[in-house]
Write a protein that holds these residues in place. Structure first.
Motif, PDB file in Angstrom:
ATOM      1  N   THR A  12       6.824  31.514   7.521  1.00  0.00           N
ATOM      2  CA  THR A  12       6.994  30.345   8.387  1.00  0.00           C
ATOM      3  C   THR A  12       5.879  30.269   9.424  1.00  0.00           C
ATOM      4  OG1 THR A  12       8.603  29.132   9.764  1.00  0.00           O
ATOM      5  CG2 THR A  12       8.449  31.528  10.097  1.00  0.00           C
ATOM      6  N   ALA A  73       0.320  31.948   4.130  1.00  0.00           N
ATOM      7  CA  ALA A  73       1.623  32.149   3.496  1.00  0.00           C
ATOM      8  C   ALA A  73       1.598  33.290   2.490  1.00  0.00           C
ATOM      9  CB  ALA A  73       2.070  30.856   2.808  1.00  0.00           C
ATOM     10  N   ASP A  93      10.592  28.587   0.979  1.00  0.00           N
ATOM     11  CA  ASP A  93       9.748  28.043   2.035  1.00  0.00           C
ATOM     12  C   ASP A  93      10.608  27.619   3.212  1.00  0.00           C
ATOM     13  OD1 ASP A  93       7.419  28.529   0.720  1.00  0.00           O
ATOM     14  OD2 ASP A  93       7.054  26.469   0.091  1.00  0.00           O
TER      15      ASP A  93
END
Length: 311
Positions: A12, A73, A93
């Protein structure tokens, strides 16, 4: 009997306002046998404070990416893998959701299967403005197979895909496939899951659960908005092509479709010089006639013959 532990990995970055929506879908799971690793990529919006109520549950584990690690990420997912204690890996996600029975259904589905068996399910979209939820009931990717490459073939031949939170991955398969490529800022998921497919021995699909992809929001940024992203996208496909060629799948349709699609997009942009820089890659683009034939059959939903077509 309680299911084996599942490690849910959520990278995140500045999603503090919408991350609770995602975490709520985890908290509502009908199975309690999970840990949720929230890996923060250096948020400046007070993410940890905004999700504090969830961190009271010890199954939610907040991890800050060390400043010595590369931002992105892919790095965050690797940090999640490095800290995971589960027998299965569930990627998610920070703005998407999983159905409340996904962990239970997929754990049960793979209970007596090979540790290299991958599980998938239905998927759909959650439209932010209208609050409408649409779960796709018919997709060319909805099937089980003892030949996992059939699914990868469908991705190329039918221009289809599965979002990353659709997959449910045994830890043994994850370990064999290897970690995420931290040098890719774009197309890292395609490169990673190609390695997953090349190392799994079966895909089991179920209609009993689903995942939702958030749509209709400006939060998502185009992956071809700048030169760096495009370069990474191309590098990702070059690596995919190498993986496939090494394993005996040269000139796979997945790569050819991607090359042709990107070629069409780039030739009208300020980045068209990349067509010359990566000329060998773009030479892999499929012929127009092949593209039109597959497009026609895709509309006709005649999918099965193309599961085996990979040249």
């Amino acid at each position: 009997m309680e299911s084996e532990l599942v490690s849910i990995i959520i990278p995140t970055y500045n999603r503090g306002e919408i991350l609770p929506f995602t975490l709520q879908s985890v908290l509502k799971q009908t199975s309690s046998s999970w840990e949720c690793l929230i890996v923060d990529d250096g948020s400046t919006d007070g993410t940890k404070h905004l999700i504090q109520q969830y961190l009271k549950d010890p199954r939610f584990i907040y991890i800050q990416r060390p400043t010595t690690r590369k931002k992105g990420a892919a790095t965050c997912r690797n940090i999640g893998l490095e800290n995971a204690k589960g027998n299965f890996i569930q990627y998610l996600d920070s703005d998407d959701t999983i159905a409340q029975n996904k962990i239970e259904v997929h754990s049960e589905l793979l209970k007596n299967e090979s540790p290299l068996c991958l599980a998938t399910c239905k998927w759909g979209r959650f439209y932010v403005k209208s609050k409408k939820v649409v779960v796709h009931e018919k997709m060319p990717t909805y099937f089980s197979t003892n030949k996992p490459m059939e699914l990868l073939n469908i991705f190329g031949n039918m221009s289809s895909y599965l979002p990353i939170h659709n997959y449910f991955i045994p830890i043994q398969l994850s370990n064999i496939a290897g970690k995420w490529n931290e040098n890719l800022s774009n197309n890292d998921d395609g490169e990673y899951f190609t390695r997953i497919f090349l190392n799994c021995d079966k895909v089991k699909f179920t209609r009993r659960t689903h995942v939702l992809y958030r749509a209709g929001t400006s939060e998502r940024i185009s992956n071809l908005e700048n030169r760096k992203n495009i370069q990474s996208y191309i590098l990702g496909w070059k690596l995919i092509d190498e993986h496939l060629e090494i394993r005996g799948y040269p000139k796979h349709t997945t790569v050819k479709y991607a090359a042709r699609n990107l070629f069409t997009k780039l030739k009208e942009t300020v980045f068209k010089d990349l067509l010359t820089e990566h000329q060998l890659f773009f030479n892999k683009k499929r012929s127009l006639s092949e593209h039109l034939i597959l497009k026609f059959f895709g509309k006709a939903k005649i999918w099965k013959p193309f599961r085996k077509f990979s040249a």
